[in-house]
Design a protein around this motif. Structure first.
Motif, short mmCIF file in Angstrom:
data_model
loop_
_atom_site.label_atom_id
_atom_site.label_comp_id
_atom_site.label_asym_id
_atom_site.label_seq_id
_atom_site.Cartn_x
_atom_site.Cartn_y
_atom_site.Cartn_z
N VAL A 255 1.46 11.04 5.69
CA VAL A 255 0.01 11.14 5.86
C VAL A 255 -0.68 9.91 5.26
O VAL A 255 -1.54 9.29 5.90
CB VAL A 255 -0.53 12.44 5.22
CG1 VAL A 255 -2.04 12.45 5.17
CG2 VAL A 255 0.00 13.65 5.97
N LEU A 256 -0.26 9.53 4.06
CA LEU A 256 -0.84 8.36 3.41
C LEU A 256 -0.41 7.06 4.10
O LEU A 256 -1.20 6.14 4.28
CB LEU A 256 -0.44 8.32 1.94
CG LEU A 256 -0.87 9.53 1.11
CD1 LEU A 256 -0.24 9.50 -0.28
CD2 LEU A 256 -2.39 9.59 1.01
N HIS A 257 0.86 7.00 4.48
CA HIS A 257 1.39 5.81 5.14
C HIS A 257 0.71 5.59 6.49
O HIS A 257 0.42 4.44 6.87
CB HIS A 257 2.89 5.96 5.29
CG HIS A 257 3.60 4.75 5.77
ND1 HIS A 257 3.39 3.49 5.24
CD2 HIS A 257 4.54 4.59 6.74
CE1 HIS A 257 4.16 2.61 5.86
NE2 HIS A 257 4.87 3.26 6.78
N ALA A 258 0.40 6.67 7.20
CA ALA A 258 -0.28 6.57 8.49
C ALA A 258 -1.65 5.91 8.33
O ALA A 258 -2.08 5.15 9.21
CB ALA A 258 -0.40 7.94 9.14
N GLU A 259 -2.32 6.20 7.23
CA GLU A 259 -3.62 5.57 6.98
C GLU A 259 -3.46 4.06 6.83
O GLU A 259 -4.27 3.29 7.35
CB GLU A 259 -4.28 6.17 5.74
CG GLU A 259 -4.80 7.57 5.94
CD GLU A 259 -5.84 7.67 7.04
OE1 GLU A 259 -6.72 6.78 7.14
OE2 GLU A 259 -5.75 8.62 7.83
N SER A 260 -2.43 3.62 6.12
CA SER A 260 -2.18 2.19 5.96
C SER A 260 -1.83 1.54 7.30
O SER A 260 -2.27 0.43 7.59
CB SER A 260 -1.03 1.94 4.97
OG SER A 260 -1.39 2.35 3.68
N SER B 166 -6.69 -1.31 13.21
CA SER B 166 -7.99 -1.99 13.11
C SER B 166 -7.96 -3.36 13.78
O SER B 166 -9.01 -3.90 14.12
CB SER B 166 -8.39 -2.13 11.64
OG SER B 166 -7.50 -3.02 10.97
N GLU C 20 0.80 -1.22 0.00
CA GLU C 20 0.00 0.00 0.00
C GLU C 20 0.84 1.28 0.00
O GLU C 20 0.29 2.37 -0.03
CB GLU C 20 -0.90 0.02 1.25
CG GLU C 20 -1.95 -1.04 1.26
CD GLU C 20 -3.33 -0.48 1.50
OE1 GLU C 20 -3.46 0.54 2.20
OE2 GLU C 20 -4.28 -1.06 0.97
N SER D 51 -2.75 2.58 10.24
CA SER D 51 -3.98 2.54 11.01
C SER D 51 -4.88 1.39 10.56
O SER D 51 -5.48 0.70 11.38
CB SER D 51 -4.73 3.87 10.88
OG SER D 51 -5.93 3.84 11.60
N LYS D 52 -4.91 1.17 9.25
CA LYS D 52 -5.73 0.10 8.70
C LYS D 52 -5.21 -1.27 9.11
O LYS D 52 -5.98 -2.15 9.49
CB LYS D 52 -5.75 0.21 7.16
CG LYS D 52 -6.92 -0.48 6.52
CD LYS D 52 -6.97 -0.42 5.00
CE LYS D 52 -6.34 0.73 4.32
NZ LYS D 52 -6.43 0.63 2.84
#
Length: 162
Positions: A111-116, A123, A28, A118-119
């Motif tokens: 910012v984008l890597h943090a979303e991954s 989760s 990702e 977190s996912k």
């Protein structure tokens, strides 16, 4: 089950989890600006005072060989994301410094890597489990560095060296 067997099972679980999570994060990772390894260098520099670190100390934070780190830093230097200078305290050493452009590139990707992250991690675990995982990983890092993970004076060092 013996303590030794339990330790081995825990290591295998940790290792397999790391491999699985890293594979997901690699799949990702937004590779348009920088690679995963380049991000790791910029991330580590961004967390240091003055966004600078001796190359030998940077090497300790990365899962790359010293020659690979040197080549990676050279590539980042050519792109203007870092620069190198002689260590003022020891002229033999080289300090790697994050440029403003390097920091901006890191932040865009972060910012984008943090979303991954977190996912994949956030989760799977609740907040208490995430805090416990952080504490356990810090204890393992302290122990691997030869420090007493149960000594309160060292407990802050694990988080600071993250």
């Amino acid at each position: 089950m013996s303590h030794k067997s339990t330790a081995i099972d825990a290591w295998e679980a940790l290792f397999r989890a790391e491999v699985s999570v890293l594979r997901f994060l690699n799949s990702e990772f937004p590779t348009g600006d920088i690679s995963f390894n380049e991000y790791d260098v910029l991330f580590n520099l961004s967390r240091q005072p003055g966004r600078r670190l001796r190359i030998r100390d940077l090497n300790r934070h990365l899962l790359l060989t010293q020659p690979s780190v040197s080549r990676l830093v050279d590539r980042l230097t050519l792109r203007g994301l870092v620069f190198k200078e002689s260590d003022a305290e020891d002229g033999r050493g080289t300090v790697v410094c994050l440029t403003d452009a390097g920091y901006e590139s890191f932040r865009r990707v972060a910012v984008l890597h943090a979303e991954s992250i977190s996912k994949s991690v956030g989760s799977a675990l609740d907040t208490d489990e995430l805090l416990q995982l952080t504490e356990l990983c810090n204890k393992l890092r302290l122990s691997a560095a030869g420090l007493d993970a149960h000594d309160p004076q060292h407990q802050g060092k694990a988080a600071a060296k993250a």
